[in-house]
Each structure stands twice: as C-alpha cells, then as structure tokens.
Design an enzyme around this catalytic site. Structure first.
Site, PDB file in Angstrom:
ATOM      1  N   SER A 175     -78.755  34.516  19.347  1.00 30.89           N
ATOM      2  CA  SER A 175     -78.407  35.899  19.708  1.00 30.89           C
ATOM      3  C   SER A 175     -79.458  36.803  19.087  1.00 30.89           C
ATOM      4  CB  SER A 175     -76.975  36.243  19.283  1.00 30.89           C
ATOM      5  OG  SER A 175     -76.786  36.126  17.891  1.00 30.89           O
ATOM      6  N   HIS A 218     -77.716  35.462  23.908  1.00 29.07           N
ATOM      7  CA  HIS A 218     -76.691  36.488  24.054  1.00 29.07           C
ATOM      8  C   HIS A 218     -77.323  37.821  24.451  1.00 29.07           C
ATOM      9  CE1 HIS A 218     -73.781  34.275  21.108  1.00 29.07           C
ATOM     10  NE2 HIS A 218     -73.899  33.682  22.272  1.00 29.07           N
ATOM     11  N   ASP A 222     -71.299  31.288  17.213  1.00 29.68           N
ATOM     12  CA  ASP A 222     -71.338  30.663  18.532  1.00 29.68           C
ATOM     13  C   ASP A 222     -72.365  29.534  18.506  1.00 29.68           C
ATOM     14  OD1 ASP A 222     -70.860  30.153  21.209  1.00 29.68           O
ATOM     15  OD2 ASP A 222     -72.328  31.623  21.909  1.00 29.68           O
TER      16      ASP A 222
END
Length: 379
Positions: free
Chosen positions: A46, A73, A165
């Site tokens: 991300s 992301h 994540d």
C-alpha cells in the site's frame, strides 16, 4: 575371443551400452526442463509500494521466465498509472489484468482500480467482489487464489504498507508449499505490512528492497518445492473465500460453516461476523462477504466510535440551539418563567456536550501496533 563369441565387433558392443545411457541422460534433462519452477510471483503493498514496485521491476532481467502479479492499494477513483510506469523501467510487458486472459510467462499483471485480481489455473480473474480489509483490490484474495491454484510454484512478496493486508494470504502461500518474502521493515517507507507478515508467518526471506529483484530472479529459475498436504476443511474454506472474492453469492456459500460466530458486527453492512482461523491468525468475514483482519477490524471499530461520538455531539448541539430558540421565543412573548426553563435545559445540554467532546479527545484510533511492546516488535 569375445568378439567371435558374441559375433559382434567391439564398436557395436560399446554402442549397446552407450545408446541407452544417452537416452537416459536425455530423458533426465527433458524431465528437468519440464520440472515446475517457482515462477508465479505475487506482490502486494500500500503506502510506499509505488516506488518499491518500480525498484523491483527495474532490477529484473528482461527475459525473466515468470509471471508477476501486483496488487497496490489505491482509491477507486485514481487512474491506474502503475503499468505504464513499470513499462518504462523494464521491457517486460506490464498492463492491467483483463478478466479471463491467459497467464503467460515474462508478463506483469496489475490489478485494476476497484477490482480484485484472482488467479485460476491458466488464467486471470478480475472481479468486483466484496472488499477485504476495506480495500478492492486487496492483497489477500490474490495471494490466497494463487496459493490455491499454483501451490508450491508461488512466491509471495509483502512490501511497504500500513496495517496487515497480505498476512493471511502469505500464510496460505507458505501453508501450500510456496515461498514467502517480506521487505525489511527498517527499509520500508511504512513498515506495518512487512512487520505483520514477519510476526505471524514463517517467512523464508526478510530482505531490503535492493535485494528483492535479484532474489526473485534466482527463485524463478529454481524448481518448485514439494506440494504440501492440505486438510479438507482448509481446502474447502479457501475455495469458498475465492468464490466470494470472485463475486459469487456469498450468502449461498455459508461462510459460517468454516468458522464460528463472533459478537462483532461488520462495520460496512452490520452483518454478524464469522471468526476464521489461518493457523494462529484470526480474521473475520460477514455473510455478505466483507472481510477483515483483526488489526483492520480493531482500527475500523475505533473509527466508528469517533464517528458515533461526533454524531452524538451534533445531536446535542442541535438540541441546545433549539432550546435557546424556543427560550427566545417565549421571552419575546413575555413568558419569562417558561423561557427560563428552556434556557436552563439548554445549559444542561451544553454540559453534556462538553463531556462528549472530552470523550472524543480521549478516543483515538487503535490497531495492533499500539498493543505490541517496542522490544517485541523488533524481535
């Protein structure tokens, strides 16, 4: 004497032994060339991932015999420029994945904005299934589906990013015999994602960004490891979650059958969350398909608390304004006693509003990092 006994010359006799040996060696070389390699590479990041992907791809050889799949992301409204940027740093073709396209070697597939990217044997799926960890695309669905489809051929890479994540997906890769790589947290712009992976998964390599490209080049040329035996329950759970990410009917899949009911409600749809386990990793999924790691759920709940507190302040402030307005109205009508009661109630409401405002100041976002002692986090 030997020649006359066998009625054959020495040259012919040697060929009887030589030819089978050559055939055996050729067959061995053919089998090695046909051996499955670790050439399914999945990467997730991300914040800080943009520069990390550029660096890794720039360090890869242009003829790399591997297929690379990337989830970064991003907000759904952002135009996906990553494939164009990666094409400028290496001649390996890079593009947003297209639903149903074949998987070929020496190619970089990037998840499009607001879509999950999944792998099935031989081809890619691009879907708008439920968000995981509040993101679409999310890292876990890609890693989970790659592990299910390609098992020990998969190399998973967790790069810079917030929260966790990818940890569950990386666990799946290791569970099915693949390799797990985490960027050195000290070398990451945002260390949370690699720290979580290192803490909860038995990663094979923890390396700085500059070493990841050469490491992937080496691993992609090596034979895949032994495929691991997977329990039927774990296999069915993984298959069910891949179907959910593929935008199948989550309610019909009955995710409750793979875990146990929790006392928590889904922050997005308010459905009851089911507690799922990946080894020692706890995470949650509702019957409509939304999924959360424990870390993301904790942060989301604390966000909702702040939203609720501000909503309470708004309601109290509106009651204060209305009470004062009515008090003014009765004062203008010479109903001083009645006006005083309204003004008094407005003052009490103001005191309640101040208490709620103090609660907002004391209430902050919380995640697992806040609960881990610094010494343990570095271990």
């Amino acid at each position: 004497m030997l020649k006359s006994a066998l009625n054959v010359d020495i040259d012919t006799l040697s060929q009887w032994f030589y030819i089978p040996l050559v055939l055996a060696m050729t067959n061995r070389d053919y089998q090695i060339s046909r051996m499955e390699k670790q050439n399914i590479i999945v990467m997730g990041a991300s914040t800080g991932g943009f520069e990390a992907f550029k660096k890794i791809v720039s360090d890869l050889p242009p003829d790399l015999d591997a297929a690379i799949f990337i989830v970064w992301h991003m907000a759904p409204t952002i135009r996906g420029v990553l494939p164009h940027v990666l094409s400028q740093v290496n001649s390996i073709p890079a593009a947003h994945a297209v639903d149903g396209e074949p998987i070929v070697m020496n190619r970089i597939y990037v998840a499009p904005p607001d879509h999950h990217m999944l792998l099935e044997p031989g081809h890619v799926r691009v879907t708008r299934g439920p968000k995981e960890n509040r993101f679409r695309p999310a890292v876990d669905p890609l890693f989970r589906s790659a592990a299910y489809a390609y098992q020990s051929r998969v190399v998973g890479v967790i790069l810079s990013g917030a929260l966790d994540d990818g940890t569950s997906g990386l666990w799946n890769i290791k569970y099915r015999g693949g390799k797990a790589i985490a960027q050195d947290p000290n070398d990451s712009q945002v260390p949370s994602m690699p720290e979580s992976a290192i803490r909860q998964v038995d990663v094979d390599y923890t390396v700085p960004l500059a070493e990841i490209g050469p490491l992937l080049t080496r691993l992609a040329s090596e034979p895949a490891g032994v495929k691991k035996q997977v329990t039927m329950k774990e296999d069915e759970k993984t298959k069910a979650e891949i179907k959910i990410a593929a935008d199948d009917d989550a309610f019909g899949i009955n995710i409750l059958g793979y875990g146990e009911l929790s006392p928590f409600a889904c922050p997005e749809c308010h459905g009851v969350l089911t507690l799922l386990k990946d080894g020692n990793i706890s995470r949650f999924r509702c019957h409509t398909g939304h999924a959360y790691s424990a870390d993301v759920l904790l942060e989301t709940i604390t966000e909702k608390i702040e939203e609720s507190l501000y909503s309470a302040i708004r309601g109290v402030d509106e009651s204060i304004m209305l009470l004062n307005h009515l008090g003014d109205h009765f004062a203008e009508a010479n109903h001083s006693a009645l006006a005083a009661r309204y003004f008094q109630q407005a003052q009490k409401a103001q005191q309640r509003s101040e208490l709620v405002r103090k609660a907002v100041l004391l209430q902050g976002q919380m995640n697992m990092e806040d609960l881990i002692p610094p010494d343990e986090d570095k271990s």
